[in-house]
Motif scaffolding. Sequence first.
Motif, mmCIF file in Angstrom:
data_model
loop_
_atom_site.group_PDB
_atom_site.id
_atom_site.type_symbol
_atom_site.label_atom_id
_atom_site.label_comp_id
_atom_site.label_asym_id
_atom_site.label_seq_id
_atom_site.Cartn_x
_atom_site.Cartn_y
_atom_site.Cartn_z
ATOM 1 N N GLU A 1 84.716 17.369 -3.452
ATOM 2 C CA GLU A 1 83.880 18.039 -2.442
ATOM 3 C C GLU A 1 83.167 19.220 -3.078
ATOM 4 O O GLU A 1 83.551 19.689 -4.139
ATOM 5 N N ARG A 2 82.125 19.689 -2.405
ATOM 6 C CA ARG A 2 81.403 20.843 -2.923
ATOM 7 C C ARG A 2 81.581 22.079 -2.056
ATOM 8 O O ARG A 2 81.173 23.166 -2.430
ATOM 9 N N LEU A 3 82.143 21.879 -0.879
ATOM 10 C CA LEU A 3 82.201 22.994 0.054
ATOM 11 C C LEU A 3 83.423 23.872 -0.212
ATOM 12 O O LEU A 3 84.512 23.370 -0.454
ATOM 13 N N ASP A 4 83.202 25.177 -0.159
ATOM 14 C CA ASP A 4 84.320 26.106 -0.274
ATOM 15 C C ASP A 4 85.121 26.080 1.011
ATOM 16 O O ASP A 4 84.605 25.767 2.077
ATOM 17 N N ARG A 5 86.397 26.416 0.867
ATOM 18 C CA ARG A 5 87.262 26.501 2.040
ATOM 19 C C ARG A 5 87.736 27.938 2.201
ATOM 20 O O ARG A 5 87.995 28.632 1.233
ATOM 21 N N LEU A 6 87.866 28.320 3.435
ATOM 22 C CA LEU A 6 88.308 29.664 3.757
ATOM 23 C C LEU A 6 89.401 29.528 4.814
ATOM 24 O O LEU A 6 89.232 28.769 5.779
ATOM 25 N N VAL A 7 90.516 30.201 4.618
ATOM 26 C CA VAL A 7 91.563 30.209 5.641
ATOM 27 C C VAL A 7 91.537 31.575 6.319
ATOM 28 O O VAL A 7 91.674 32.609 5.659
ATOM 29 N N LEU A 8 91.311 31.575 7.634
ATOM 30 C CA LEU A 8 91.247 32.801 8.425
ATOM 31 C C LEU A 8 92.569 32.979 9.159
ATOM 32 O O LEU A 8 93.078 32.033 9.763
#
Length: 221
Positions: free
Chosen positions: A64-71
Amino acid sequence: MEKKKSTVHLMVAKEAPQETALASRFGGRPLIPRAATPVWPCCRECKEPMQFLGQLVLAPEKGERLDRLVLLFMCSADTCETWDAEQGANKAMVVVGNSWKIWEPPQVGGSGTPLLRSDAYGVEVVDWEAQAGDGDAYDPARQSWADAHKVARRKVVGQMFGQPSWLQSADHPECPTCGKEMAFIAQVEEGPRYETSMNFGGGSAYVFCCGSHAAKFLWQQ
Ligand SMILES: [Zn+2]
Ligand SMILES: [Zn+2]
């Protein structure tokens, strides 16, 4: 018996980055994908909007190319079971994107607790080698980093990846989407300053994520 050395990825508090930067940090307003219009999470127990604690940046999933962010969000009411990963008094959200905007919290009435923290700090991940004592290497690593830098141990605000250092028995949540055991991504301490710290009952929080399916967290004392 020879004791094994292992490397721990300590999170050390540093100056807060700009809110618009895609960076792991605690405090401030969360980032969300530019096109997203999520609803600010409310506590399932008391129904009040939860406080934003911080965000952790994860690399894109394989292929994948999308960054992931955990809030990370948590209810501020003392009466709600904020330690439990399943009670709904805290929330970890995984969001994916490549273009981000600041998520403004909703306006709340006078009596509500603030939805943003009064403190903000960034994190620098430092690889630090330590010898495991009776348990794992995290606590010895935290202590030896603080000693080596002549600062208080609470300046170390957690660890990324590696092994959770459980204060109680191990508790790996299951992914609500695929049913697999979720991957451990971070252990989070209450914060570098006592007066503005998060409330994990004096203990640590443990954050888990399963790809882009879901994230959860719990705390132990
Ligand atoms: Zn609540
Ligand atoms: Zn899953």
